[in-house]
Design an enzyme around this catalytic site. Structure first.
Site, PDB file in Angstrom:
ATOM      1  N   HIS A  70     -70.927 -46.725  63.654  1.00 55.02           N
ATOM      2  CA  HIS A  70     -71.406 -47.837  64.487  1.00 55.02           C
ATOM      3  C   HIS A  70     -71.362 -47.465  65.961  1.00 55.02           C
ATOM      4  O   HIS A  70     -70.735 -46.483  66.347  1.00 55.02           O
ATOM      5  CB  HIS A  70     -70.580 -49.112  64.236  1.00 55.02           C
ATOM      6  CG  HIS A  70     -69.140 -49.020  64.669  1.00 55.02           C
ATOM      7  ND1 HIS A  70     -68.133 -48.553  63.853  1.00 55.02           N
ATOM      8  CD2 HIS A  70     -68.530 -49.336  65.845  1.00 55.02           C
ATOM      9  CE1 HIS A  70     -66.970 -48.601  64.500  1.00 55.02           C
ATOM     10  NE2 HIS A  70     -67.189 -49.060  65.716  1.00 55.02           N
TER      11      HIS A  70
ATOM     12  N   GLU B 179     -71.478 -53.064  67.272  1.00 49.72           N
ATOM     13  CA  GLU B 179     -70.302 -53.877  67.603  1.00 49.72           C
ATOM     14  C   GLU B 179     -70.440 -54.371  69.041  1.00 49.72           C
ATOM     15  O   GLU B 179     -70.816 -53.604  69.935  1.00 49.72           O
ATOM     16  CB  GLU B 179     -69.032 -53.019  67.456  1.00 49.72           C
ATOM     17  CG  GLU B 179     -67.741 -53.767  67.784  1.00 49.72           C
ATOM     18  CD  GLU B 179     -66.484 -52.901  67.590  1.00 49.72           C
ATOM     19  OE1 GLU B 179     -66.611 -51.734  67.146  1.00 49.72           O
ATOM     20  OE2 GLU B 179     -65.383 -53.401  67.898  1.00 49.72           O
TER      21      GLU B 179
ATOM     22  N   HIS C 273     -67.551 -47.203  72.721  1.00 54.07           N
ATOM     23  CA  HIS C 273     -67.246 -46.081  71.827  1.00 54.07           C
ATOM     24  C   HIS C 273     -68.318 -45.920  70.759  1.00 54.07           C
ATOM     25  O   HIS C 273     -69.126 -46.813  70.526  1.00 54.07           O
ATOM     26  CB  HIS C 273     -65.868 -46.257  71.164  1.00 54.07           C
ATOM     27  CG  HIS C 273     -65.740 -47.476  70.287  1.00 54.07           C
ATOM     28  ND1 HIS C 273     -65.147 -48.646  70.710  1.00 54.07           N
ATOM     29  CD2 HIS C 273     -66.121 -47.710  69.002  1.00 54.07           C
ATOM     30  CE1 HIS C 273     -65.160 -49.537  69.725  1.00 54.07           C
ATOM     31  NE2 HIS C 273     -65.747 -48.993  68.667  1.00 54.07           N
TER      32      HIS C 273
END
Lengths: 139, 139
Positions: B81, B130, B8
């Protein structure tokens, strides 16, 4: 209009070479495409593939490059835009022109050779948004 | 290590409700998941699906939310992010600990219920990154 694939995340960088090393050596990217100039948009481009999408590394090209200001504010580079696919770019443009979203400039040919345009980040939750017609071939 | 799926793109927003309206009404998103609180990370989360990936809308939760500073600098919201999948989070952590990349905090459970950790943007070309263990079920 129907939200299509997240074609790529545009990541601005002062150096494609340095960023490619990050994605290849630190993150294990296995497919890094050949960089190329996109003079009409004032950027040099390099696509890094993930299994489901792409990172588009963009480096300034020329003194008028639209990403120079971004790099002044973010000298290390950073996330610059999101690109979503649509099946018909003319239809998408009509849709946005009839709504409350500002379109930035004309429809033009983007890094994948298909027509694209950009939407104003202030109308898109702070995200510079590229709308791109899907390539005709499967991908 | 091998670069996995772009799970994502994390997009910070002052209002999930307002951002959902943008993705649904302006971009034609058809699948918007139920928002939920992630108190351990100080955010409220809402996933918007694209055919190949997801946008993770994150809204501040609590006075110590790590995205409050981001929203001070970017009041409209914006890209926060990128999240990439790996098959084995412990192996990935070992890999980064042996390298030149700073890891931000401990491995913890992320929004998809699998272990995650973050890498320092200064070591990742300006991109807060991430790393997330892939869910075991197919997706």
């Amino acid at each position: 209009m129907k939200l299509g694939r997240l074609n790529h995340v545009g990541v601005a960088t002062p150096s494609i070479e340095r960023s490619v090393a990050i994605y290849r050596d630190r993150l294990g990217a296995e497919v890094v495409r050949e960089p190329f100039d996109l003079p009409a948009q004032g950027v040099r481009v390099c696509f890094v593939d993930t299994p489901n999408s792409q990172i588009e590394l963009i480096e300034p090209l020329g003194a008028d490059s639209p990403i120079l200001k971004f790099l002044e504010r973010n000298p290390e580079g950073g996330q610059h835009h999101l690109c979503f696919e649509v099946s018909d770019i003319a239809q998408a443009r009509d849709f946005f022109e009839s709504g409350a979203v500002r379109i930035l400039g004309p429809t033009r040919i983007g890094a994948h050779g298909t027509p694209i345009f950009f939407l104003h980040p202030k109308d898109m939750g702070g995200v510079l948004t590229e709308i791109m017609e899907s390539p005709k071939q499967a991908h």
